[in-house]
Structure formats: structure tokens, C-alpha cells
Design an enzyme around this catalytic site. Structure first.
Site, PDB file in Angstrom:
ATOM      1  N   TYR A  17       0.832  -1.215   0.000  1.00 16.35           N
ATOM      2  CA  TYR A  17       0.000   0.000   0.000  1.00 16.35           C
ATOM      3  C   TYR A  17       0.866   1.265   0.000  1.00 16.35           C
ATOM      4  O   TYR A  17       0.644   2.183  -0.797  1.00 16.35           O
ATOM      5  CB  TYR A  17      -0.908  -0.042   1.228  1.00 16.35           C
TER       6      TYR A  17
ATOM      7  N   LYS B 249       1.120   4.135  -2.911  1.00 17.80           N
ATOM      8  CA  LYS B 249       0.782   5.544  -2.683  1.00 17.80           C
ATOM      9  C   LYS B 249       1.993   6.455  -2.909  1.00 17.80           C
ATOM     10  O   LYS B 249       1.838   7.592  -3.367  1.00 17.80           O
ATOM     11  CB  LYS B 249       0.199   5.728  -1.284  1.00 17.80           C
TER      12      LYS B 249
HETATM   13  P1  NAP Z   1     -13.389   2.166   0.852  1.00 19.31           P
HETATM   14  O1  NAP Z   1     -14.430   2.712   1.766  1.00 19.31           O
HETATM   15  O2  NAP Z   1     -12.874   0.783   1.058  1.00 19.31           O
HETATM   16  O3  NAP Z   1     -13.928   2.326  -0.655  1.00 19.31           O
HETATM   17  C1  NAP Z   1     -13.100   1.954  -1.712  1.00 19.31           C
HETATM   18  C2  NAP Z   1     -13.733   2.352  -3.015  1.00 19.31           C
HETATM   19  O4  NAP Z   1     -12.826   2.010  -4.070  1.00 19.31           O
HETATM   20  C3  NAP Z   1     -15.025   1.625  -3.290  1.00 19.31           C
HETATM   21  O5  NAP Z   1     -15.914   2.497  -3.915  1.00 19.31           O
HETATM   22  C4  NAP Z   1     -14.599   0.506  -4.250  1.00 19.31           C
HETATM   23  O6  NAP Z   1     -15.618   0.135  -5.166  1.00 19.31           O
HETATM   24  C5  NAP Z   1     -13.508   1.214  -5.028  1.00 19.31           C
HETATM   25  N1  NAP Z   1     -12.574   0.276  -5.679  1.00 19.31           N
HETATM   26  C6  NAP Z   1     -11.675  -0.550  -5.106  1.00 19.31           C
HETATM   27  N2  NAP Z   1     -11.011  -1.238  -6.048  1.00 19.31           N
HETATM   28  C7  NAP Z   1     -11.505  -0.828  -7.242  1.00 19.31           C
HETATM   29  C8  NAP Z   1     -11.226  -1.167  -8.591  1.00 19.31           C
HETATM   30  N3  NAP Z   1     -10.275  -2.076  -8.904  1.00 19.31           N
HETATM   31  N4  NAP Z   1     -11.923  -0.546  -9.565  1.00 19.31           N
HETATM   32  C9  NAP Z   1     -12.856   0.373  -9.264  1.00 19.31           C
HETATM   33  N5  NAP Z   1     -13.179   0.739  -8.008  1.00 19.31           N
HETATM   34  C10 NAP Z   1     -12.496   0.142  -7.007  1.00 19.31           C
HETATM   35  O7  NAP Z   1     -12.092   3.098   0.862  1.00 19.31           O
HETATM   36  P2  NAP Z   1     -11.884   4.626   1.325  1.00 19.31           P
HETATM   37  O8  NAP Z   1     -11.413   4.600   2.716  1.00 19.31           O
HETATM   38  O9  NAP Z   1     -13.041   5.458   0.924  1.00 19.31           O
HETATM   39  O10 NAP Z   1     -10.605   4.984   0.428  1.00 19.31           O
HETATM   40  C11 NAP Z   1     -10.689   5.756  -0.754  1.00 19.31           C
HETATM   41  C12 NAP Z   1      -9.291   6.167  -1.167  1.00 19.31           C
HETATM   42  O11 NAP Z   1      -8.673   6.902  -0.102  1.00 19.31           O
HETATM   43  C13 NAP Z   1      -8.361   4.966  -1.443  1.00 19.31           C
HETATM   44  O12 NAP Z   1      -7.493   5.274  -2.502  1.00 19.31           O
HETATM   45  C14 NAP Z   1      -7.564   4.856  -0.148  1.00 19.31           C
HETATM   46  O13 NAP Z   1      -6.336   4.226  -0.341  1.00 19.31           O
HETATM   47  C15 NAP Z   1      -7.430   6.316   0.226  1.00 19.31           C
HETATM   48  N6  NAP Z   1      -7.145   6.531   1.643  1.00 19.31           N
HETATM   49  C16 NAP Z   1      -8.018   6.135   2.608  1.00 19.31           C
HETATM   50  C17 NAP Z   1      -7.698   6.345   3.934  1.00 19.31           C
HETATM   51  C18 NAP Z   1      -8.616   5.939   5.044  1.00 19.31           C
HETATM   52  O14 NAP Z   1      -8.194   6.031   6.215  1.00 19.31           O
HETATM   53  N7  NAP Z   1      -9.836   5.507   4.793  1.00 19.31           N
HETATM   54  C19 NAP Z   1      -6.485   6.976   4.275  1.00 19.31           C
HETATM   55  C20 NAP Z   1      -5.624   7.371   3.270  1.00 19.31           C
HETATM   56  C21 NAP Z   1      -5.966   7.156   1.941  1.00 19.31           C
HETATM   57  P3  NAP Z   1     -16.615  -1.155  -4.963  1.00 19.31           P
HETATM   58  O15 NAP Z   1     -17.127  -1.078  -3.562  1.00 19.31           O
HETATM   59  O16 NAP Z   1     -17.635  -0.927  -5.995  1.00 19.31           O
HETATM   60  O17 NAP Z   1     -15.781  -2.370  -5.209  1.00 19.31           O
END
Ligand code: NAP
Length: 247
Positions: free
Chosen positions: A154, A158
Site C-alpha cells: 500500500y 501511494k
Molecule cells: P473504501 O471505503 O474501502 O472504498 C473503496 C472504493 O474504491 C469503493 O468504492 C470501491 O468500489 C472502489 N474500488 C476498489 N477497487 C476498485 C477497482 N479495482 N476498480 C474500481 N473501483 C475500485 O475506501 P476509502 O477509505 O473510501 O478509500 C478511498 C481512497 O482513499 C483509497 O485510494 C484509499 O487508499 C485512500 N485513503 C483512505 C484512507 C482511510 O483512512 N480511509 C487513508 C488514506 C488514503 P466497490 O465497492 O464498488 O468495489
């Protein structure tokens, strides 16, 4: 306001992507909601976009698949005739210590988090170059800046997004396209709900503001970077992390 602008948000069925789709819709952008497996959640996001008085559509596509992304972007341009904003938000985790991390889990995370950005940027930049304008916003992570034990795949993905952001900003600036990244800290979504209580407590202790962020905290920054007011900002990695990455 983003009236007349068309935005593609990847992974907008849930979490941060959904909040970004709603923030852009709140500014009256037309929002294309990409999802992979969560069709119903994507349809719910679309209903909320429409409730805000904005237009949009859902589109299924695994963004790690280059050919599928090409088809998705062609479809979006066919429907709306333009593409102004790309938000690369889709992402996954497959955490493990390096000794236990499988090649499959390494490749899956690099594919969904990093190759996906190569795929979408390459596909949309054709249209944005024609328009001589565009906004690309990549969602990186504090893990890509600081590293994080148990997240070799991861953090590498990133950190790759950060390098890609800076390089794309340099390549595309002369055509009026800005490229920036947001590096969130811990945000309250399905991704972090999977963490144990003890891991969440240890994480909170590392955050100067002593709380997880909300998806909206990231979405406000994305809407700003997509706006006219951010037209002189490019190649930047903006931390929205409660102070975790204070240098
Ligand atoms: P999440 O709640 O797990 O949601 C992930 C989203 O990404 C879902 O809509 C999922 O779609 C979609 N997705 C995953 N793989 C995919 C693929 N191969 N093709 C198309 N869509 C895909 O995650 P989140 O926490 O909102 O994270 C969103 C972004 O923020 C990510 O890039 C993550 O790394 C980043 N981020 C998150 C955090 C945190 O603490 N939450 C911190 C830093 C960065 P489906 O459900 O339709 O599969």
C-alpha cells in the site's frame, strides 16, 4: 461553482469517493460514479447526486484493467461530450508484514491503487489535451509519505501515486491541466472500520488532532482543487491528516 463541468470519480460507491462525488455535485458538476463491485451503493450515490440537483451516471469498471478503463472513458465522453475533472480515488488494502505478504496481494494493491491512475490519466488526458484544460486529483495517503509497517504494498503504491502526480503535473501543465494529490491520514470509512480497536487506538495516538477524519474532510479539499480558485496549484501533495505528517 462547477456548472457545465463533467467529473469522473473512481471508487465513488462508498467512503471518500462517495463524499467527493457529493461535494462536486453540490457545486453542480455532472458526476460519473465509477464502481467495481458495489452496484447498489453506486446507485445510492447517484440518487444523492441527483437530489443535490446535479446530473450523473454510474459506470462499472475495474480501474486496474487498462482496456476496461479505456472503454469507460470513451463511454463517458460519448455521453457528455467532455471530461473536465478526474478524481483517482479507488483503492484497496491487503495488509501484512513483508515476510507474509503474497505476490498476489502485492500485485493486487499496486494494480488497484497505482496502475489504475496510469490507466485513467492516460485515457482522460487525450480528451483534456483537446480541451486544453483539466483537473486531475489523485488520492494518495500518509502511508506513501511516512511508510507504515504492515503496508509495504500500500505504501509503495501511494508513494508511486505521489511520483506520478508530480510527473504528470510537469508533463501536462503547458496544456492547462493541473495535477495534484491529496494525502489523507486515517479516515472513518469501510477501509479503516476493518481495523481492530487496538490498532485504531494506536493510530489515534499518532494524530495531533486526536481523531480520525471524516470522508467530507477529504471531499472539501478535492472540490477546492477542482475549482477555478485552485487554477495556480499543480504538482502538490496536500496532506489532510489531522497533522500526522507534520514534517
Ligand atoms: P473504501 O471505503 O474501502 O472504498 C473503496 C472504493 O474504491 C469503493 O468504492 C470501491 O468500489 C472502489 N474500488 C476498489 N477497487 C476498485 C477497482 N479495482 N476498480 C474500481 N473501483 C475500485 O475506501 P476509502 O477509505 O473510501 O478509500 C478511498 C481512497 O482513499 C483509497 O485510494 C484509499 O487508499 C485512500 N485513503 C483512505 C484512507 C482511510 O483512512 N480511509 C487513508 C488514506 C488514503 P466497490 O465497492 O464498488 O468495489
Amino acid at each position: 461553482m462547477l456548472e457545465g463541468k463533467v467529473a469522473l470519480v473512481t471508487g465513488a460507491s462508498r467512503g471518500i469517493g462517495r463524499a467527493i462525488a457529493l461535494a462536486l455535485a453540490g457545486e453542480k458538476a455532472t458526476v460519473i460514479i465509477n464502481y467495481n463491485g458495489s452496484k447498489d451503493r453506486a446507485e445510492e450515490t447517484l440518487a444523492e447526486v441527483r437530489a443535490l440537483g446535479a446530473d450523473g451516471m454510474t459506470i462499472q469498471c475495474d480501474v486496474s484493467n487498462t482496456a476496461a478503463v479505456d472503454t469507460m472513458v470513451k463511454e463517458a465522453v460519448k455521453v457528455y461530450g467532455r471530461l473536465d475533472i478526474l478524481v483517482n480515488n479507488a483503492g484497496i488494502t491487503r495488509d501484512n508484514l513483508i515476510m507474509k505478504m503474497s505476490e498476489e496481494d502485492f500485485d493486487a494493491v499496486i494494480g488497484a491503487n497505482l496502475k489504475s491512475c496510469f490507466n485513467t490519466i492516460k485515457a482522460v488526458s487525450r480528451q483534456m489535451l483537446r480541451q486544453r484544460a483539466g483537473r486531475i486529483i489523485n488520492i494518495a495517503s500518509v502511508s506513501g509519505i511516512l511508510g507504515n509497517a504492515g503496508q509495504a504494498n500500500y505504501a509503495a503504491s501511494k508513494a508511486g501515486v505521489i511520483g506520478l502526480t508530480r510527473t504528470m503535473a510537469r508533463e501536462l501543465a503547458s496544456r492547462g491541466i493541473t495535477v495534484n494529490a491529496i494525502a489523507p491520514g486515517f479516515v472513518d470509512t469501510d477501509m479503516t472500520q476493518a481495523l481492530s480497536e487496538s490498532v485504531k487506538e494506536a493510530a489515534t495516538a499518532q494524530i495531533p488532532l486526536k481523531r480520525f477524519g471524516k470522508p467530507e474532510d477529504i471531499a472539501y479539499m478535492a472540490a477546492f482543487l477542482a475549482s477555478e480558485r485552485a487554477s495556480y496549484i499543480t504538482g502538490q501533495i496536500i496532506s489532510v491528516d489531522g497533522g500526522m505528517a507534520i514534517g
